[in-house]
Design a protein around this motif. Structure first.
Motif, PDB file in Angstrom:
ATOM      1  N   LEU A  25       2.967  -1.008  -9.967  1.00  0.00           N
ATOM      2  CA  LEU A  25       3.019  -1.814  -8.741  1.00  0.00           C
ATOM      3  C   LEU A  25       2.595  -3.241  -9.096  1.00  0.00           C
ATOM      4  N   ALA A  26       3.489  -4.156  -8.853  1.00  0.00           N
ATOM      5  CA  ALA A  26       3.186  -5.560  -9.194  1.00  0.00           C
ATOM      6  C   ALA A  26       2.149  -6.120  -8.227  1.00  0.00           C
ATOM      7  N   PRO A  27       1.368  -7.085  -8.651  1.00  0.00           N
ATOM      8  CA  PRO A  27       0.379  -7.689  -7.736  1.00  0.00           C
ATOM      9  C   PRO A  27       1.084  -8.298  -6.520  1.00  0.00           C
ATOM     10  N   GLY A  28       0.565  -8.037  -5.334  1.00  0.00           N
ATOM     11  CA  GLY A  28       1.126  -8.605  -4.103  1.00  0.00           C
ATOM     12  C   GLY A  28       2.368  -7.890  -3.610  1.00  0.00           C
ATOM     13  N   SER A  29       2.704  -6.734  -4.198  1.00  0.00           N
ATOM     14  CA  SER A  29       3.883  -5.998  -3.749  1.00  0.00           C
ATOM     15  C   SER A  29       3.540  -5.089  -2.557  1.00  0.00           C
ATOM     16  N   LEU A 179      -0.221  -6.949  10.806  1.00  0.00           N
ATOM     17  CA  LEU A 179      -1.476  -7.316  10.131  1.00  0.00           C
ATOM     18  C   LEU A 179      -1.379  -7.005   8.630  1.00  0.00           C
ATOM     19  N   PHE A 180      -0.811  -5.830   8.316  1.00  0.00           N
ATOM     20  CA  PHE A 180      -0.643  -5.461   6.908  1.00  0.00           C
ATOM     21  C   PHE A 180       0.301  -6.443   6.203  1.00  0.00           C
ATOM     22  N   GLU A 181       1.366  -6.847   6.939  1.00  0.00           N
ATOM     23  CA  GLU A 181       2.321  -7.819   6.378  1.00  0.00           C
ATOM     24  C   GLU A 181       1.602  -9.135   6.046  1.00  0.00           C
ATOM     25  N   GLN A 182       0.780  -9.579   7.006  1.00  0.00           N
ATOM     26  CA  GLN A 182       0.058 -10.852   6.803  1.00  0.00           C
ATOM     27  C   GLN A 182      -0.861 -10.766   5.595  1.00  0.00           C
ATOM     28  N   LEU A 183      -1.569  -9.659   5.496  1.00  0.00           N
ATOM     29  CA  LEU A 183      -2.477  -9.473   4.351  1.00  0.00           C
ATOM     30  C   LEU A 183      -1.681  -9.465   3.049  1.00  0.00           C
ATOM     31  N   ASN A 184      -0.508  -8.802   3.095  1.00  0.00           N
ATOM     32  CA  ASN A 184       0.338  -8.724   1.903  1.00  0.00           C
ATOM     33  C   ASN A 184       0.808 -10.120   1.492  1.00  0.00           C
ATOM     34  N   LYS A 185       1.127 -10.936   2.509  1.00  0.00           N
ATOM     35  CA  LYS A 185       1.567 -12.317   2.199  1.00  0.00           C
ATOM     36  C   LYS A 185       0.433 -13.122   1.564  1.00  0.00           C
ATOM     37  N   MET A 186      -0.805 -12.715   1.885  1.00  0.00           N
ATOM     38  CA  MET A 186      -1.961 -13.419   1.290  1.00  0.00           C
ATOM     39  C   MET A 186      -2.292 -12.875  -0.103  1.00  0.00           C
ATOM     40  N   THR A 190       0.000  -3.629  -1.198  1.00  0.00           N
ATOM     41  CA  THR A 190      -0.137  -2.686  -0.074  1.00  0.00           C
ATOM     42  C   THR A 190       0.660  -1.414  -0.335  1.00  0.00           C
ATOM     43  N   VAL A 191       0.013  -0.284  -0.108  1.00  0.00           N
ATOM     44  CA  VAL A 191       0.711   1.008  -0.211  1.00  0.00           C
ATOM     45  C   VAL A 191       0.436   1.775   1.083  1.00  0.00           C
ATOM     46  N   ILE A 192       1.527   2.058   1.815  1.00  0.00           N
ATOM     47  CA  ILE A 192       1.382   2.765   3.088  1.00  0.00           C
ATOM     48  C   ILE A 192       2.041   4.135   2.950  1.00  0.00           C
ATOM     49  N   LYS A 204      11.641  -3.799   5.298  1.00  0.00           N
ATOM     50  CA  LYS A 204      12.421  -3.501   4.085  1.00  0.00           C
ATOM     51  C   LYS A 204      11.547  -3.678   2.838  1.00  0.00           C
ATOM     52  N   HIS A 205      10.755  -2.684   2.574  1.00  0.00           N
ATOM     53  CA  HIS A 205       9.919  -2.731   1.371  1.00  0.00           C
ATOM     54  C   HIS A 205      10.294  -1.584   0.444  1.00  0.00           C
ATOM     55  N   SER A 206       9.768  -1.673  -0.782  1.00  0.00           N
ATOM     56  CA  SER A 206      10.037  -0.646  -1.777  1.00  0.00           C
ATOM     57  C   SER A 206       9.536   0.710  -1.284  1.00  0.00           C
ATOM     58  N   LYS A 207      10.316   1.744  -1.579  1.00  0.00           N
ATOM     59  CA  LYS A 207       9.898   3.094  -1.132  1.00  0.00           C
ATOM     60  C   LYS A 207       9.641   3.959  -2.348  1.00  0.00           C
ATOM     61  N   LEU A 208       8.504   4.643  -2.281  1.00  0.00           N
ATOM     62  CA  LEU A 208       8.175   5.616  -3.332  1.00  0.00           C
ATOM     63  C   LEU A 208       8.250   6.984  -2.689  1.00  0.00           C
ATOM     64  N   LEU A 209       9.080   7.847  -3.276  1.00  0.00           N
ATOM     65  CA  LEU A 209       9.243   9.168  -2.697  1.00  0.00           C
ATOM     66  C   LEU A 209       8.546  10.203  -3.585  1.00  0.00           C
ATOM     67  N   LEU A 210       7.647  10.928  -2.983  1.00  0.00           N
ATOM     68  CA  LEU A 210       6.959  11.990  -3.738  1.00  0.00           C
ATOM     69  C   LEU A 210       7.594  13.313  -3.358  1.00  0.00           C
ATOM     70  N   ASP A 211       7.972  14.061  -4.343  1.00  0.00           N
ATOM     71  CA  ASP A 211       8.544  15.367  -4.038  1.00  0.00           C
ATOM     72  C   ASP A 211       8.119  16.354  -5.107  1.00  0.00           C
ATOM     73  N   ASN A 212       7.453  17.413  -4.671  1.00  0.00           N
ATOM     74  CA  ASN A 212       7.020  18.465  -5.591  1.00  0.00           C
ATOM     75  C   ASN A 212       6.213  17.906  -6.774  1.00  0.00           C
ATOM     76  N   GLY A 213       5.372  16.947  -6.482  1.00  0.00           N
ATOM     77  CA  GLY A 213       4.457  16.398  -7.498  1.00  0.00           C
ATOM     78  C   GLY A 213       5.071  15.340  -8.396  1.00  0.00           C
ATOM     79  N   SER A 214       6.356  15.012  -8.189  1.00  0.00           N
ATOM     80  CA  SER A 214       6.983  13.958  -9.006  1.00  0.00           C
ATOM     81  C   SER A 214       7.325  12.785  -8.103  1.00  0.00           C
ATOM     82  N   ILE A 215       7.394  11.605  -8.686  1.00  0.00           N
ATOM     83  CA  ILE A 215       7.631  10.412  -7.864  1.00  0.00           C
ATOM     84  C   ILE A 215       8.980   9.773  -8.221  1.00  0.00           C
ATOM     85  N   TYR A 216       9.660   9.267  -7.172  1.00  0.00           N
ATOM     86  CA  TYR A 216      10.945   8.580  -7.354  1.00  0.00           C
ATOM     87  C   TYR A 216      10.893   7.291  -6.563  1.00  0.00           C
TER      88      TYR A 216
END
Lengths: 232, 324
Positions: A25-29, A179-186, A190-192, A204-216
């Motif tokens: 995860l890049a800083p500020g992403s 509020l989360f968006e504003q903090l992210n801009k600063m 952020t991971v929700i 429209k942010h990056s999506k991480l999909l967890l399925d059966n213990g693996s991430i995509y």
């Protein structure tokens, strides 16, 4: 920067909840983490907020290799991470004000600064009148807003939120997402973790999909790998 | 000049007020952990009160014995007794008149000796007081043969030693015996020393028991509030932050207990002192505590919270090491 390299995790020699996880995860992403129940979202969040150590693999948090960190390093790193826990984890004997003030007091901020910042934030999340109320006397949604205020009061470098809008009406939910968006801009990474498709589609942010213990991730390559795994 | 002084004073006062202001601003009541609501707080308060009460009694006893030994030693310092026995070394009984004459003759000689500061014959009345605890007040001096006793006070910078004086005494009177009190005094002081050591051992046991109780109470509180402690850790609270909360909580309980225990202990000691002075017997010495000893007891309300503070702090730090 946050980096997971071949990270696996299980509870007390049980089956692996997370299997060979790799991501950066890049800083500020900004990222949404989703997946079906039992996919390991909460465990992954717990590794992110340093609540557990991985069974194997390496985690780099805010450019620090957690394997070689001292106990004191862990605490100072945790002070840079804001967490909204799924079950809020508020201290029931403390007022809403004191719960939100907790991270600032741990960081030894002056009481005058704490008073003004906490009051302002509680007003903003609509709890200005409930500052002196104890969490058990408040509704689930109000408790969730206290948990969110506590997570963001220090303007953390990393914000982790596990279903932060679950108990909120849509208007308050979107307000807090802003509020989360504003903090992210600063500059806050952020991971929700959420099931809420509306929110994931609206922002429209990056999506991480967890399925059966693996991430995509939502890259075409990853989605293809997941489809092949699902078929076979 | 005076205006500069006034200005400096005002600046100093402003700075002082500012420091106090900042200090109070950063202070707040209550804890992040619900320690005040722990169910055994009252029990711990009572336990500390009792421990301090016992420690006050024990230390008072020890200090009183110490002071008493000092009084005995200093009271008999430079003092010896000369006895003209009623029986000679070869077993002949002397008449009361002979004993009396020999005693008076020796007293005159002793008063002129360079070793002696004063020499006083103990009258029948004084001897009666000494014998009173053993044979009662109905003693008829005419019927019971009593030895002649001379109380001697030795000059502080006497030109001769006690051994030289013994030789001179043998020349002055063939009957006279010298009693320098050292034998029985050292026995008495040794006995007092044993009692004193016993009191100190009891004090150490009391302190040890208090420390053990504090450790147990801290561990119990940590087990009860494990989830809250975990949360504080996750928010970034270092071990020291958590340990300080326990230290403050436990020290306040110990302070309250120590104040109460010291007060009750001192009241009991004063009552004992009054009673001991009412008993008019030379066999039972009166209980007295010097001002310095009294001050030592008054330090308990600071001493007990101090050891509690250190114990609680170290216990928390050690226990937290096992938590992530």
């Amino acid at each position: 920067m946050i980096k997971f390299e071949n990270v696996s995790f299980n509870y007390e020699n049980g089956p692996d909840i997370l299997k060979n996880i790799n991501f950066t995860l890049a800083p500020g992403s900004y990222h949404f983490l989703s997946g079906p129940s039992g996919s390991g979202k909460t465990s992954l969040m717990s590794l992110l907020y340093l609540g557990h150590r991985p069974t194997s693999g390496r985690i780099t948090m805010l450019s620090q290799d957690t394997k070689h960190m001292t106990r004191e390093d862990f605490f100072s790193l945790r002070q840079k991470i804001g967490v909204v826990f799924q079950n809020y984890r508020l201290l029931n004997h403390l007022t809403a004000f004191d719960n939100v003030a907790l991270p600032l007091r741990i960081q030894n901020k002056p009481e005058r600064e704490i008073k003004s910042n906490v009051s302002e934030l509680l007003d903003w999340v609509g709890l200005g009148d409930a500052q002196n109320s104890l969490p058990p006397t408040l509704s689930g949604g109000q408790q969730q807003r206290i948990a969110i205020a506590r997570a963001v009061i220090t303007r953390p470098k990393l914000l982790l939120a596990d279903e932060p809008t679950g108990n909120l009406d849509s208007e308050m939910g979107y307000r807090l997402m802003r509020l989360f968006e504003q903090l992210n801009k600063m500059g806050t990474t952020t991971v929700i973790a959420t099931h809420n498709q509306d929110i994931m589609e609206r922002y429209k942010h990056s999506k991480l999909l967890l399925d059966n213990g693996s991430i995509y991730s939502n890259s075409k390559k990853d989605l293809l790998i997941k489809t092949i795994r699902d078929v076979y | 000049m005076s205006s500069i002084k006034r200005k400096n004073f005002k600046l100093g006062l402003d700075l002082f007020i500012k420091i106090i202001d900042i200090r109070f601003e950063n202070m707040r009541s209550g804890y992040d952990l619900p320690l005040e609501k722990s169910p055994d707080t009252k029990f711990l308060l009572i336990l500390v009160t009792l421990m301090v009460f016992l420690a006050v009694l024990s230390l008072s006893g020890s200090l009183a014995l110490h002071d008493m030994s000092e009084r005995w030693s200093s009271g008999l310092e430079n003092k010896v007794t000369i006895e003209i026995p009623i029986e000679t070394k070869d077993g002949h009984l002397l008449s009361q008149d002979t004993v009396k004459r020999e005693t008076e003759r020796l007293q005159i000689k002793l008063e002129n000796h360079p070793f002696v500061k004063s020499a006083e014959i103990l009258e029948d009345k004084d001897m009666g007081k000494l014998l009173d605890p053993w044979i009662g007040q109905d003693l008829l001096f005419s019927e019971v043969p009593l030895p002649g006793l001379i109380a001697l006070e030795i000059k502080e910078n006497a030109p001769t030693t006690l051994d030289d004086f013994r030789i001179d005494l043998a020349e002055m009177s063939s009957y006279a015996n010298l009693e320098d009190h050292q034998e029985w005094l050292s026995e008495l002081i040794r006995f007092a020393g044993i009692l004193q050591s016993l009191s100190l051992i009891i004090s150490v046991i009391i302190i040890g028991t208090t420390i053990t109780a504090i450790i147990a109470a801290v561990r119990a509180r940590m087990a009860i509030h494990k989830k809250e402690i975990e949360l504080l850790h996750l928010i970034g609270a270092p071990d020291i932050y958590i340990a300080k909360q326990f230290r403050r909580h436990m020290s306040i309980i110990a302070f309250k207990g120590a104040i109460l225990g010291t007060f009750l202990g001192l009241v009991s000691v004063f009552i004992l002192m009054i009673f001991s002075q009412l008993i008019d017997s030379p066999l039972i010495p009166s209980l007295e505590i010097s001002f310095i000893s009294f001050l030592m007891i008054l330090a308990f309300p600071l001493f007990f919270p101090a050891i509690t503070s250190v114990t609680a702090y170290q216990t928390v730090l050690r226990s937290l090491k096992d938590m992530l």
